[in-house]
Design a protein around this motif. Structure first.
Motif, PDB file in Angstrom:
ATOM      1  N   THR A  20       0.805  -1.223   0.000  1.00  0.00           N
ATOM      2  CA  THR A  20       0.000   0.000   0.000  1.00  0.00           C
ATOM      3  C   THR A  20       0.842   1.278   0.000  1.00  0.00           C
ATOM      4  O   THR A  20       0.358   2.348  -0.373  1.00  0.00           O
ATOM      5  CB  THR A  20      -0.992  -0.029   1.191  1.00  0.00           C
ATOM      6  OG1 THR A  20      -1.759  -1.230   1.077  1.00  0.00           O
ATOM      7  CG2 THR A  20      -1.946   1.130   1.171  1.00  0.00           C
ATOM      8  N   ARG A 113      -8.304  -7.724   2.288  1.00  0.00           N
ATOM      9  CA  ARG A 113      -6.936  -8.073   1.907  1.00  0.00           C
ATOM     10  C   ARG A 113      -6.510  -9.394   2.553  1.00  0.00           C
ATOM     11  O   ARG A 113      -7.118  -9.871   3.501  1.00  0.00           O
ATOM     12  CB  ARG A 113      -5.975  -6.953   2.319  1.00  0.00           C
ATOM     13  CG  ARG A 113      -6.031  -5.719   1.414  1.00  0.00           C
ATOM     14  CD  ARG A 113      -5.274  -5.949   0.114  1.00  0.00           C
ATOM     15  NE  ARG A 113      -3.915  -6.385   0.389  1.00  0.00           N
ATOM     16  CZ  ARG A 113      -2.900  -5.551   0.615  1.00  0.00           C
ATOM     17  NH1 ARG A 113      -3.080  -4.244   0.586  1.00  0.00           N
ATOM     18  NH2 ARG A 113      -1.684  -6.021   0.868  1.00  0.00           N
ATOM     19  N   THR A 119      -3.190  -3.566   6.198  1.00  0.00           N
ATOM     20  CA  THR A 119      -4.543  -3.027   6.058  1.00  0.00           C
ATOM     21  C   THR A 119      -5.532  -3.967   6.723  1.00  0.00           C
ATOM     22  O   THR A 119      -6.400  -3.557   7.497  1.00  0.00           O
ATOM     23  CB  THR A 119      -4.890  -2.883   4.556  1.00  0.00           C
ATOM     24  OG1 THR A 119      -3.882  -2.090   3.930  1.00  0.00           O
ATOM     25  CG2 THR A 119      -6.247  -2.259   4.346  1.00  0.00           C
ATOM     26  N   ASN A 143      -4.619  -4.432  -3.731  1.00  0.00           N
ATOM     27  CA  ASN A 143      -5.540  -3.290  -3.628  1.00  0.00           C
ATOM     28  C   ASN A 143      -6.261  -3.040  -4.946  1.00  0.00           C
ATOM     29  O   ASN A 143      -7.455  -2.768  -4.968  1.00  0.00           O
ATOM     30  CB  ASN A 143      -4.769  -2.019  -3.254  1.00  0.00           C
ATOM     31  CG  ASN A 143      -4.212  -2.064  -1.847  1.00  0.00           C
ATOM     32  OD1 ASN A 143      -4.887  -2.541  -0.933  1.00  0.00           O
ATOM     33  ND2 ASN A 143      -3.003  -1.581  -1.671  1.00  0.00           N
ATOM     34  N   LEU A 159     -10.307   0.266   2.422  1.00  0.00           N
ATOM     35  CA  LEU A 159      -8.928   0.362   1.938  1.00  0.00           C
ATOM     36  C   LEU A 159      -8.327   1.712   2.328  1.00  0.00           C
ATOM     37  O   LEU A 159      -9.054   2.657   2.630  1.00  0.00           O
ATOM     38  CB  LEU A 159      -8.890   0.258   0.407  1.00  0.00           C
ATOM     39  CG  LEU A 159      -9.095  -1.092  -0.259  1.00  0.00           C
ATOM     40  CD1 LEU A 159      -8.933  -0.922  -1.777  1.00  0.00           C
ATOM     41  CD2 LEU A 159      -8.105  -2.143   0.244  1.00  0.00           C
ATOM     42  N   THR A 163      -5.006   4.532  -1.881  1.00  0.00           N
ATOM     43  CA  THR A 163      -5.202   3.667  -3.057  1.00  0.00           C
ATOM     44  C   THR A 163      -6.157   4.337  -4.052  1.00  0.00           C
ATOM     45  O   THR A 163      -6.237   3.930  -5.194  1.00  0.00           O
ATOM     46  CB  THR A 163      -5.811   2.285  -2.687  1.00  0.00           C
ATOM     47  OG1 THR A 163      -7.144   2.501  -2.191  1.00  0.00           O
ATOM     48  CG2 THR A 163      -4.997   1.563  -1.638  1.00  0.00           C
TER      49      THR A 163
END
Ligand code: PGA
Length: 221
Positions: A20, A113, A119, A143, A159, A163
């Motif tokens: 990420t 995820r 995350t 992602n 998220l 992203t």
């Protein structure tokens, strides 16, 4: 100062991060390379397990994590916030609501995820503290693939807002869910046992002095 710069004419800065962080690290590296054209960059984007293996090998100057792994002997410098937001496809019925309860959101088909993702860890810890079990229907280790699955109407997700700052996120809607966003932080980390190279020190100063402004511009924070 000048002699300092001369000493920096060449060399390599090595950074590795969990997936990420890949949205913002390049926007720090670009201007840095302009200022120090002789410095080469080796930037690794990997899953968390691979980043931890790289820590064990001692090859990198820095690691970037939001959920800093426990049990590693790391120096940790917090850098900026990492808000985790609720997302759905723009046609999703929840987008019609002004405010959605956390429970109702988590009852939707939930895409999450993979095990080991920072995350995911943050979401699990947060939902546990609220006594809520999400209706997980799909686990995806990317992602971008989560964003595309949300776009396809497969479900909702939570998220990092980072992203969504670029490309693929067109048509993804951030839903205003009670108690969200989940607040976490990005940190630059390095092994306590390792002495920072002169280049790594310059990079750390650069991040401390200019990083926030750059991020505000690029990520529209
Ligand atoms: P990830 O990143 O969810 O892509 O693993 C966050 C982290 O490093 O903690």
């Amino acid at each position: 100062h000048l002699s300092n710069l001369r000493g920096l004419k060449s060399g390599t800065l090595r950074i590795s991060c969990a997936t990420t962080a890949k949205y913002f690290i390049p926007h720090l590296l670009g201007p840095f390379c302009k200022q120090y054209p002789g410095i080469d960059i080796q930037f690794t984007v990997a899953n968390r397990q691979q980043v931890i293996e790289r820590y064990e090998q001692g090859v990198d100057d820095f690691f970037v994590f939001s959920y800093v792994p426990e049990g590693l002997d790391l120096e940790v410098r917090e850098f900026m916030s990492n808000d985790l937001v609720a997302i759905a496809n723009s046609e999703h019925p929840l987008t019609k609501h002004k405010k959605v309860s956390l429970k109702a959101f988590c009852q939707e088909n939930f895409i999450i995820r993979e095990e080991g993702s920072g995350t995911r860890y943050a979401i699990e810890r947060f939902l546990q503290s609220k006594n809520i079990t999400p209706n997980v229907r799909m686990t995806i280790a990317s992602n971008e693939a989560i964003i595309h699955s949300v776009l396809s109407g497969m479900g909702v997700s939570i998220l990092s807002a980072h992203t969504l700052a670029f490309g693929d996120s067109y048509n993804v809607k951030v839903i205003d869910v009670e108690s969200l966003p989940i607040q976490s932080k990005w940190s630059f980390c390095w092994a306590k046992s390792k002495q920072l190279s002169p280049i790594a020190k310059v990079f750390l100063d650069y991040v401390a002095n200019e990083g926030k402004d750059l991020m505000t511009k690029v990520l529209k924070l």
